[in-house]
Design a protein around this motif. Structure first.
Motif, PDB file in Angstrom:
ATOM      1  N   ALA A   1       0.996  -1.119   0.069  1.00 43.29           N
ATOM      2  CA  ALA A   1       0.019  -0.002   0.015  1.00 43.29           C
ATOM      3  C   ALA A   1       0.867   1.258  -0.001  1.00 43.29           C
ATOM      4  CB  ALA A   1      -0.852   0.067   1.239  1.00 43.29           C
ATOM      5  N   ALA A   2       1.960   1.396   0.616  1.00 46.28           N
ATOM      6  CA  ALA A   2       2.790   2.310   0.907  1.00 46.28           C
ATOM      7  C   ALA A   2       3.487   2.492  -0.599  1.00 46.28           C
ATOM      8  CB  ALA A   2       4.051   2.314   1.862  1.00 46.28           C
TER       9      ALA A   2
ATOM     10  N   LEU B   1      -7.875   6.987  13.803  1.00 49.33           N
ATOM     11  CA  LEU B   1      -6.630   6.129  13.690  1.00 49.33           C
ATOM     12  C   LEU B   1      -5.631   6.503  12.560  1.00 49.33           C
ATOM     13  CD1 LEU B   1      -5.330   2.998  14.120  1.00 49.33           C
ATOM     14  CD2 LEU B   1      -6.633   2.526  12.000  1.00 49.33           C
ATOM     15  N   GLN B   2      -6.065   6.921  11.551  1.00 48.73           N
ATOM     16  CA  GLN B   2      -5.087   7.515  10.594  1.00 48.73           C
ATOM     17  C   GLN B   2      -4.612   8.889  10.989  1.00 48.73           C
ATOM     18  OE1 GLN B   2      -7.063   7.686   6.438  1.00 48.73           O
ATOM     19  NE2 GLN B   2      -8.691   6.384   7.280  1.00 48.73           N
TER      20      GLN B   2
ATOM     21  N   LEU C   1      -3.453   8.076   0.517  1.00 47.44           N
ATOM     22  CA  LEU C   1      -3.257   6.677   0.762  1.00 47.44           C
ATOM     23  C   LEU C   1      -3.856   5.768  -0.203  1.00 47.44           C
ATOM     24  CD1 LEU C   1      -1.743   4.518   2.907  1.00 47.44           C
ATOM     25  CD2 LEU C   1      -4.087   4.586   3.976  1.00 47.44           C
ATOM     26  N   PHE C   2      -3.091   4.762  -0.598  1.00 51.35           N
ATOM     27  CA  PHE C   2      -3.991   3.821  -1.333  1.00 51.35           C
ATOM     28  C   PHE C   2      -4.717   3.042  -0.473  1.00 51.35           C
ATOM     29  CE2 PHE C   2      -3.967  -0.509  -3.020  1.00 51.35           C
ATOM     30  CZ  PHE C   2      -4.711  -0.612  -4.405  1.00 51.35           C
ATOM     31  N   SER C   3      -6.063   2.728  -0.543  1.00 51.59           N
ATOM     32  CA  SER C   3      -6.883   2.071  -0.042  1.00 51.59           C
ATOM     33  C   SER C   3      -8.206   1.945  -0.377  1.00 51.59           C
ATOM     34  CB  SER C   3      -7.132   2.537   1.386  1.00 51.59           C
ATOM     35  OG  SER C   3      -7.472   1.639   2.533  1.00 51.59           O
ATOM     36  N   ASP C   4      -9.393   1.791   0.427  1.00 49.75           N
ATOM     37  CA  ASP C   4     -10.654   1.682  -0.354  1.00 49.75           C
ATOM     38  C   ASP C   4     -11.708   2.137   0.869  1.00 49.75           C
ATOM     39  OD1 ASP C   4     -12.144   0.887  -2.883  1.00 49.75           O
ATOM     40  OD2 ASP C   4     -13.370  -0.002  -1.002  1.00 49.75           O
ATOM     41  N   ILE C   5     -12.585   2.702   0.414  1.00 53.62           N
ATOM     42  CA  ILE C   5     -13.603   3.154   1.508  1.00 53.62           C
ATOM     43  C   ILE C   5     -14.362   1.923   2.033  1.00 53.62           C
ATOM     44  CG2 ILE C   5     -14.258   5.402   0.392  1.00 53.62           C
ATOM     45  CD1 ILE C   5     -16.898   4.004  -0.580  1.00 53.62           C
TER      46      ILE C   5
ATOM     47  N   VAL D   1      -3.604  -0.038   7.787  1.00 57.61           N
ATOM     48  CA  VAL D   1      -3.694   1.205   7.245  1.00 57.61           C
ATOM     49  C   VAL D   1      -2.625   2.061   8.135  1.00 57.61           C
ATOM     50  CG1 VAL D   1      -5.292   3.187   7.315  1.00 57.61           C
ATOM     51  CG2 VAL D   1      -5.875   0.828   6.287  1.00 57.61           C
ATOM     52  N   ALA D   2      -2.557   1.968   9.343  1.00 56.16           N
ATOM     53  CA  ALA D   2      -1.882   2.761   9.948  1.00 56.16           C
ATOM     54  C   ALA D   2      -0.302   2.631   9.834  1.00 56.16           C
ATOM     55  CB  ALA D   2      -2.062   2.640  11.724  1.00 56.16           C
TER      56      ALA D   2
END
Length: 348
Positions: free
Chosen positions: A54-55, A191-192, A72-76, A120-121
């Motif tokens: 992800a990073a 958290l983020q 950040l590469f992620s998804d809802i 994610v963190a």
């Protein structure tokens, strides 16, 4: 006091900067060959849930383009499995068992922040170590209304007719679900922030499906709760609703520093409705499929409409899969060369 090295953060806090900072929704992802090379050996969930991957994906566009922020590469949908939900991608989100009953809503677990998505963190911390101080890192989450649309419908849809009917037929259950999703989202965004995100964006992709009365009942209170809950973090808050021009009077009541605007409404038309706020956007993503001359013309049109207050240049929604990377490079150059300082100062 010295200005913050991040032009993006200065604009997000309301500074009418000499150049419009630039980042692009979905700038980390599918249009880049280096992303597709990773995708060839890892599933989407593996990429999201592996901090190193992800990073790496988050940083890929920054190696190509001099952007002012990373997202950040992620998804809802990322925090939802922590509630006990089974979510897959085929290619869009699919919920194994749509949530439509009181028993299902009662069964949804509300984990503590650190247990929602610890990967994610970890990814945020990895990215922050690599970013120079002038490039900000944006964290994000889906708005409760948009998350609920997927959970009740069960998958992506053009009209989300099952979800919309659910709001009308089971309003009490809908509010119970939205309350739980609001608390989850607030904990997830905190958290983020704790991990190092420097701005937080709430994506309300499907808010525009509702009329203003329904949005004021099922959207606005939950968005307000989340954004108010983030106020003490000292980070700029960004809100985006797509296809929702009819909801702007309601959205003007939200406590956020930045309103992200899709491509359907000129930015200068919204300045009077959002005084003192930063506007973000709002080039039509399809313009990046056009020839360079068209890209330059349309980008300048957005930049001119963004004068008169703080502006962060972006697309009106995410980059399209078929966007040529060289067109993104041309757009970045066009935005950075726009003589905003001269126009803001009123000098030739």
């Amino acid at each position: 006091m010295n200005p913050h090295p991040s032009l993006f953060l200065r604009a997000a806090w309301g500074e009418n900067t000499p150049r419009a900072p630039l980042w692009l929704m979905r700038q980390a992802g599918r249009y880049l060959p280096e992303y597709r090379a990773i995708k060839a050996r890892a599933s989407f969930w593996e990429m999201v849930r592996t901090p190193e991957l992800a990073a790496e994906i988050t940083l890929q566009p920054l190696r190509r383009f001099p952007l002012d922020a990373a997202i950040l590469f992620s998804d809802i949908m990322t925090p939802l499995p922590a509630m006990g939900l089974e979510v897959a991608f085929n290619p869009g989100p699919v919920v194994a068992e749509p949530v439509r009953t009181q028993a299902q809503i009662e069964a949804l677990h509300l984990p503590e922040a650190e247990a929602i998505a610890p990967f994610v963190a970890q990814a945020i911390r990895l990215v922050r170590r690599e970013l120079p101080p002038q490039v900000a890192l944006i964290g994000f989450a889906g708005a409760p209304l948009t998350l609920a649309a997927y959970l009740v419908q069960g998958a992506g849809s053009k009209d989300y007719e099952v979800f919309r009917a659910f709001l009308h037929s089971e309003p009490g259950l809908a509010e119970h679900l939205l309350e739980k999703l609001s608390e989850l989202t607030l904990r997830y965004l905190r958290l983020q922030a704790q991990a190092g995100a420097q701005a937080l964006q709430v994506f309300d992709t499907w808010a525009g499906l509702l009329d203003e009365a329904l949005y004021r009942r099922f959207g606005l209170p939950y968005n307000r709760r989340i954004l108010k809950g983030l106020a003490g973090l000292g980070l700029p808050r960004i809100y985006l609703a797509v296809g929702a021009a009819h909801l702007y009077p309601a959205m003007a009541e939200l406590p956020c520093e930045v309103l992200s605007v899709d491509w359907r409404t000129p930015l200068n038309r919204l300045r009077p409705l959002f005084p003192g706020r930063t506007l973000q956007g709002n080039l039509d993503p399809s313009v990046l499929l056009a020839p360079p001359a068209t890209i330059a013309r349309e980008a300048r049109r957005v930049l001119e409409a963004g004068l008169g207050g703080a502006h962060i240049f972006n697309l009106g929604h995410g980059l399209l899969r078929t966007t040529p990377p060289e067109h993104v490079a041309f757009l970045v150059e066009t935005v950075q060369q726009f003589p905003r300082k001269e126009l803001v100062d009123g000098t030739p």
